[in-house]
Design an enzyme around this catalytic site. Structure first.
Site, PDB file in Angstrom:
ATOM      1  N   MET A 132      48.183  34.936  31.553  1.00  0.00           N
ATOM      2  CA  MET A 132      47.476  33.734  32.004  1.00  0.00           C
ATOM      3  C   MET A 132      48.421  32.897  32.871  1.00  0.00           C
ATOM      4  O   MET A 132      49.557  32.648  32.474  1.00  0.00           O
ATOM      5  CB  MET A 132      47.013  32.909  30.799  1.00  0.00           C
ATOM      6  CG  MET A 132      46.422  31.579  31.196  1.00  0.00           C
ATOM      7  SD  MET A 132      45.526  30.824  29.848  1.00  0.00           S
ATOM      8  CE  MET A 132      45.829  29.096  30.160  1.00  0.00           C
TER       9      MET A 132
ATOM     10  N   CYS B 258      38.510  29.372  34.917  1.00  0.00           N
ATOM     11  CA  CYS B 258      38.724  30.067  33.643  1.00  0.00           C
ATOM     12  C   CYS B 258      37.731  31.192  33.361  1.00  0.00           C
ATOM     13  O   CYS B 258      38.054  32.145  32.645  1.00  0.00           O
ATOM     14  CB  CYS B 258      38.649  29.066  32.482  1.00  0.00           C
ATOM     15  SG  CYS B 258      39.318  27.437  32.836  1.00  0.00           S
TER      16      CYS B 258
ATOM     17  N   HIS C  34      37.349  46.306  35.287  1.00  0.00           N
ATOM     18  CA  HIS C  34      37.553  45.261  36.296  1.00  0.00           C
ATOM     19  C   HIS C  34      37.437  45.823  37.709  1.00  0.00           C
ATOM     20  O   HIS C  34      36.346  45.969  38.220  1.00  0.00           O
ATOM     21  CB  HIS C  34      38.908  44.575  36.051  1.00  0.00           C
ATOM     22  CG  HIS C  34      39.059  43.296  36.806  1.00  0.00           C
ATOM     23  ND1 HIS C  34      38.343  42.175  36.505  1.00  0.00           N
ATOM     24  CD2 HIS C  34      39.827  42.969  37.866  1.00  0.00           C
ATOM     25  CE1 HIS C  34      38.662  41.206  37.349  1.00  0.00           C
ATOM     26  NE2 HIS C  34      39.561  41.661  38.192  1.00  0.00           N
TER      27      HIS C  34
ATOM     28  N   HIS D 215      45.946  46.296  37.779  1.00  0.00           N
ATOM     29  CA  HIS D 215      45.110  45.548  38.730  1.00  0.00           C
ATOM     30  C   HIS D 215      45.272  46.207  40.096  1.00  0.00           C
ATOM     31  O   HIS D 215      46.158  45.850  40.863  1.00  0.00           O
ATOM     32  CB  HIS D 215      45.522  44.073  38.765  1.00  0.00           C
ATOM     33  CG  HIS D 215      44.493  43.208  39.434  1.00  0.00           C
ATOM     34  ND1 HIS D 215      44.286  43.218  40.792  1.00  0.00           N
ATOM     35  CD2 HIS D 215      43.579  42.337  38.926  1.00  0.00           C
ATOM     36  CE1 HIS D 215      43.303  42.369  41.086  1.00  0.00           C
ATOM     37  NE2 HIS D 215      42.857  41.823  39.966  1.00  0.00           N
TER      38      HIS D 215
ATOM     39  N   CYS E 228      38.315  35.207  33.465  1.00  0.00           N
ATOM     40  CA  CYS E 228      39.019  35.936  32.398  1.00  0.00           C
ATOM     41  C   CYS E 228      38.433  35.670  31.010  1.00  0.00           C
ATOM     42  O   CYS E 228      38.476  36.539  30.145  1.00  0.00           O
ATOM     43  CB  CYS E 228      40.491  35.559  32.385  1.00  0.00           C
ATOM     44  SG  CYS E 228      41.332  36.146  33.861  1.00  0.00           S
ATOM     45  N   HIS E 229      37.929  34.441  30.778  1.00  0.00           N
ATOM     46  CA  HIS E 229      37.518  34.092  29.409  1.00  0.00           C
ATOM     47  C   HIS E 229      36.015  34.213  29.184  1.00  0.00           C
ATOM     48  O   HIS E 229      35.540  33.958  28.081  1.00  0.00           O
ATOM     49  CB  HIS E 229      37.995  32.673  29.067  1.00  0.00           C
ATOM     50  CG  HIS E 229      39.493  32.553  29.045  1.00  0.00           C
ATOM     51  ND1 HIS E 229      40.259  32.943  27.977  1.00  0.00           N
ATOM     52  CD2 HIS E 229      40.374  32.125  29.992  1.00  0.00           C
ATOM     53  CE1 HIS E 229      41.548  32.741  28.242  1.00  0.00           C
ATOM     54  NE2 HIS E 229      41.636  32.251  29.467  1.00  0.00           N
TER      55      HIS E 229
HETATM   56 FE1  DHE Z   1      39.218  38.864  42.284  1.00  0.00          FE
HETATM   57  C1  DHE Z   1      38.223  41.789  43.796  1.00  0.00           C
HETATM   58  C2  DHE Z   1      37.114  39.479  39.703  1.00  0.00           C
HETATM   59  C3  DHE Z   1      40.668  36.306  40.548  1.00  0.00           C
HETATM   60  C4  DHE Z   1      40.802  37.869  45.114  1.00  0.00           C
HETATM   61  N1  DHE Z   1      37.934  40.378  41.829  1.00  0.00           N
HETATM   62  C5  DHE Z   1      37.685  41.501  42.569  1.00  0.00           C
HETATM   63  C6  DHE Z   1      36.748  42.338  41.861  1.00  0.00           C
HETATM   64  C7  DHE Z   1      36.425  41.681  40.716  1.00  0.00           C
HETATM   65  C8  DHE Z   1      37.169  40.443  40.690  1.00  0.00           C
HETATM   66  C9  DHE Z   1      35.472  42.140  39.642  1.00  0.00           C
HETATM   67  C10 DHE Z   1      36.232  43.697  42.331  1.00  0.00           C
HETATM   68  C11 DHE Z   1      35.054  43.511  43.271  1.00  0.00           C
HETATM   69  C12 DHE Z   1      34.545  44.839  43.806  1.00  0.00           C
HETATM   70  O1  DHE Z   1      35.376  45.674  44.220  1.00  0.00           O
HETATM   71  O2  DHE Z   1      33.326  45.052  43.814  1.00  0.00           O
HETATM   72  N2  DHE Z   1      38.981  38.049  40.422  1.00  0.00           N
HETATM   73  C13 DHE Z   1      38.027  38.442  39.551  1.00  0.00           C
HETATM   74  C14 DHE Z   1      38.064  37.607  38.369  1.00  0.00           C
HETATM   75  O3  DHE Z   1      37.244  37.643  37.418  1.00  0.00           O
HETATM   76  C15 DHE Z   1      39.295  36.789  38.464  1.00  0.00           C
HETATM   77  C16 DHE Z   1      40.345  37.373  37.541  1.00  0.00           C
HETATM   78  C17 DHE Z   1      39.168  35.349  38.043  1.00  0.00           C
HETATM   79  C18 DHE Z   1      38.076  34.578  38.742  1.00  0.00           C
HETATM   80  O4  DHE Z   1      37.657  33.556  38.207  1.00  0.00           O
HETATM   81  O5  DHE Z   1      37.607  34.966  39.803  1.00  0.00           O
HETATM   82  C19 DHE Z   1      39.687  37.024  39.929  1.00  0.00           C
HETATM   83  N3  DHE Z   1      40.543  37.356  42.746  1.00  0.00           N
HETATM   84  C20 DHE Z   1      40.997  36.430  41.897  1.00  0.00           C
HETATM   85  C21 DHE Z   1      41.885  35.503  42.552  1.00  0.00           C
HETATM   86  O6  DHE Z   1      42.491  34.520  42.016  1.00  0.00           O
HETATM   87  C22 DHE Z   1      41.991  35.920  43.971  1.00  0.00           C
HETATM   88  C23 DHE Z   1      43.429  36.321  44.301  1.00  0.00           C
HETATM   89  C24 DHE Z   1      41.593  34.813  44.951  1.00  0.00           C
HETATM   90  C25 DHE Z   1      40.233  34.244  44.681  1.00  0.00           C
HETATM   91  O7  DHE Z   1      39.285  34.687  45.312  1.00  0.00           O
HETATM   92  O8  DHE Z   1      40.136  33.373  43.823  1.00  0.00           O
HETATM   93  C26 DHE Z   1      41.054  37.116  43.988  1.00  0.00           C
HETATM   94  N4  DHE Z   1      39.466  39.683  44.117  1.00  0.00           N
HETATM   95  C27 DHE Z   1      40.105  39.071  45.162  1.00  0.00           C
HETATM   96  C28 DHE Z   1      39.996  39.924  46.334  1.00  0.00           C
HETATM   97  C29 DHE Z   1      39.271  41.075  45.959  1.00  0.00           C
HETATM   98  C30 DHE Z   1      38.947  40.882  44.559  1.00  0.00           C
HETATM   99  C31 DHE Z   1      40.617  39.625  47.706  1.00  0.00           C
HETATM  100  C32 DHE Z   1      38.876  42.265  46.820  1.00  0.00           C
HETATM  101  C33 DHE Z   1      39.971  43.294  46.848  1.00  0.00           C
HETATM  102  C34 DHE Z   1      39.597  44.498  47.660  1.00  0.00           C
HETATM  103  O9  DHE Z   1      40.446  44.950  48.448  1.00  0.00           O
HETATM  104  O10 DHE Z   1      38.466  45.020  47.506  1.00  0.00           O
END
Ligand code: DHE
Length: 552
Positions: free
Chosen positions: A108, A59, A346, A388, A62-63
């Protein structure tokens, strides 16, 4: 159907009203004296610990780490002053259960089936008591966690193998807390390394030699690709919770410094990129960008990118909506320019010139454009519900040079023109992926490709979250919808090209049969499926050459 569910949730929510007092003995409790039907909410110390873990895992992104809200609403027991969002006590146990199980139209996800019934029941109570206090974590604590496993002097000076490091892929096995290194030429798995809980992203050093991972537990792990098989040479914990890490890429600073972006505590830490020794910590708390003088302690660092044209990183502070341009020439005393933009920042990436950086302010449905060498805000562009982009992607056709974002909250791909001329910094085209609803997380193309790929990972419909759509970059028409190949299931997430730009790697996670599926980008036929005991819920994949050079 979705709207009906939402109506039910709202009705349940409106049925409850209550007030709180707090804590009895060592348990956390809240008594809702206004409602005779509801018993006091009790959470034992043990449950508080477990609830915190679940919250942190599912959670907090996002929260907010302190439940103050960000992309998602606040989750505090009592409505904070000035907020139009009710406290969790007003929703009560049944209302919260309905939200958690069904998700919301605002994006959500539905957690039923992902969390167990016991976990959901615990969270309905956990969310009705005050959040636990986060202990301090600064440079002293970071230094204490620092583990230099192989000093620089003991590392090889050239590769101990003849493989093509440029085409290595680092693949995150999220739930296993591991990163696999795969040779992109031969498709052989070279190492599966323990990197810590729920690794989120990988970045590569400017030379391409080192791969760095950062996890939700705030741990940074440094992997050396010169050793016979890739190996961990240093690790450090930069905070309790994090999502981003980046290296210095400007000429003269290659492989020198690394920046860590903390969700909790909210800070940036600069480290030596050869050893991970911490050099400085700067808290990101500050005033919000809207000029309403709101001071935010929780100001989490979202995406970070490194400039190739200047010795700076761009660090995006989520809650304040401030884009920080951090000059790392004096890493113990970094020069910081803050650019007010929009909330909540983000993810984002470069345009094709590497001069402009585009980032999603997802809660305000906007994309912010920054002119990095001139440290200036160029434009804030309205695109759609919860953009996104990941790092976005760049394509070129008759409309111009276009940077693309997908959307979490609706079925829309927006194409922003980035080159000078009529329409620059506006959305010049919008197209829809297959089916209905949002849930797209990532888009990807390559300068040598004529295809644009998009996933629908968070769409609740299994027929949509398991496919990837491929568009023709010239016509922007949908060319194919590729289902999970036989023997593979789960949700499709994140695409990455190989160095040559003729293969696309797609992850399948959250199913019974995880896999990395490799497509021929020209024919769109499956070229190889990588599966095995070690392929556990793969998520992000990072090709060394493309990541180092920001090719997307
Ligand atoms: Fe991510 C990138 C935050 C959920 C997979 N994710 C990012 C970035 C942020 C972020 C800030 C950018 C980083 C950067 O470029 O420096 N992500 C978050 C969250 O806060 C969120 C919504 C909820 C959480 O608790 O993490 C979240 N993200 C997810 C997922 O559910 C994903 C699909 C699988 C997982 O890891 O839990 C996921 N996020 C990714 C991936 C990237 C990413 C694979 C990198 C993408 C890229 O090509 O650079």
């Amino acid at each position: 159907m979705k709207n009906l569910k939402f109506l039910v949730i709202v009705l349940i929510a409106l049925t409850f009203s209550c007030k709180s007092d707090k804590k009895g003995g060592s348990d956390y409790s809240v008594t809702k004296s206004d409602s005779e039907d509801i018993a006091a909410v009790r959470v034992s110390d043990e449950e508080m610990k477990r609830g915190s873990e679940i919250y942190f895992d599912r959670c907090a992104g996002c929260h907010g780490s302190s439940r103050l809200g960000a992309t998602g609403t606040h989750l505090l027991p009592v409505r904070p002053e000035g907020s139009d969002k009710p406290g969790t006590l007003e929703f009560g146990t049944d209302g919260l259960k309905a939200f958690i199980e069904n998700g919301t139209p605002g994006g959500m996800p539905e957690w039923k089936g992902i969390m167990t019934d016991e976990e959901i029941e615990l969270m309905t109570r956990f969310l009705q008591v005050d959040p636990p206090v986060i202990p301090p974590y600064g440079i002293g604590e970071i230094t204490n966690s620092w583990n230099l496993i192989v000093p620089v002097a003991d590392r090889p000076t050239k590769p101990e193998h003849n493989r093509n490091i440029d085409n290595y892929f680092g693949v995150i096995m999220r739930d296993a807390g591991k990163v696999a290194i795969i040779d992109g030429d031969t498709k052989e798995q070279l190492a599966v390394l323990k990197t810590g809980f729920a690794v989120h992203i990988l970045r590569t050093s400017a030379s391409g030699r080192y791969i760095y991972s950062v996890g939700r537990d705030g741990r940074i792990t440094m992997i050396d690709t010169y050793t016979k098989s890739p190996s961990i040479v240093a690790e450090v914990k930069g905070g309790f919770d994090a999502r981003s890490v980046e290296v210095s890429k400007f000429r003269g600073y290659e492989d020198k410094y690394l920046v860590f972006g903390g969700y909790s505590p909210s800070h940036i830490a600069i480290l030596d990129a050869q050893t991970l020794e911490p050099l400085s910590v700067t808290p990101t708390a500050g005033n919000a960008c809207d000029g309403d003088k709101e001071y935010l302690e929780e100001a989490r660092v979202a995406s970070i990118v490194a400039s190739h044209t200047d010795p700076v990183w761009i660090c995006n502070v989520k809650e304040t909506g401030m884009v920080w341009i951090v000059d790392y020439t004096d890493p113990r005393n970094p020069g910081i320019t803050q650019i007010p933009s929009a909330r909540f920042l983000h993810d984002g990436g470069w345009d094709s010139t590497g001069h402009y950086f585009l980032v999603a302010a997802n809660a305000s449905n906007k994309i912010v454009v920054i002119d990095v060498p001139n440290k200036k805000l160029v434009k804030i562009i309205e695109t759609g519900i919860k953009p996104h982009p990941g790092r976005g992607t760049n394509i070129k056709n008759d409309l111009g040079n276009l940077w693309v974002t997908s959307h979490l909250g609706e079925n829309k791909l927006s194409f922003i023109k980035t080159n000078p001329g009529e329409g620059q910094w506006t959305v010049v085209k919008e197209v829809q992926a297959t089916g209905n609803g949002g849930g797209a997380l990532f888009v990807k193309s390559h300068p040598k490709s004529k295809h644009l790929w998009v996933d629908r990972t968070l769409n609740p419909n299994a027929e949509l979250n398991s496919v990837v759509d491929v568009f023709d970059t010239n016509t922007l028409e949908l060319k194919a919808t590729l289902p999970a190949p036989e023997g593979v299931d789960g949700r499709a997430v994140h695409m990455e090209y190989n160095k040559a730009g003729d293969e696309v790697w797609v992850s399948y996670f959250m199913g019974e049969n995880s896999a990395i599926v490799i497509y021929n980008d020209k024919t769109l036929k499956v070229k190889k499926i990588i599966q095995g005991d070690w392929v556990e819920n793969p998520t992000g994949k990072f090709n060394v050459y493309n990541t180092t050079n920001d090719i997307y």
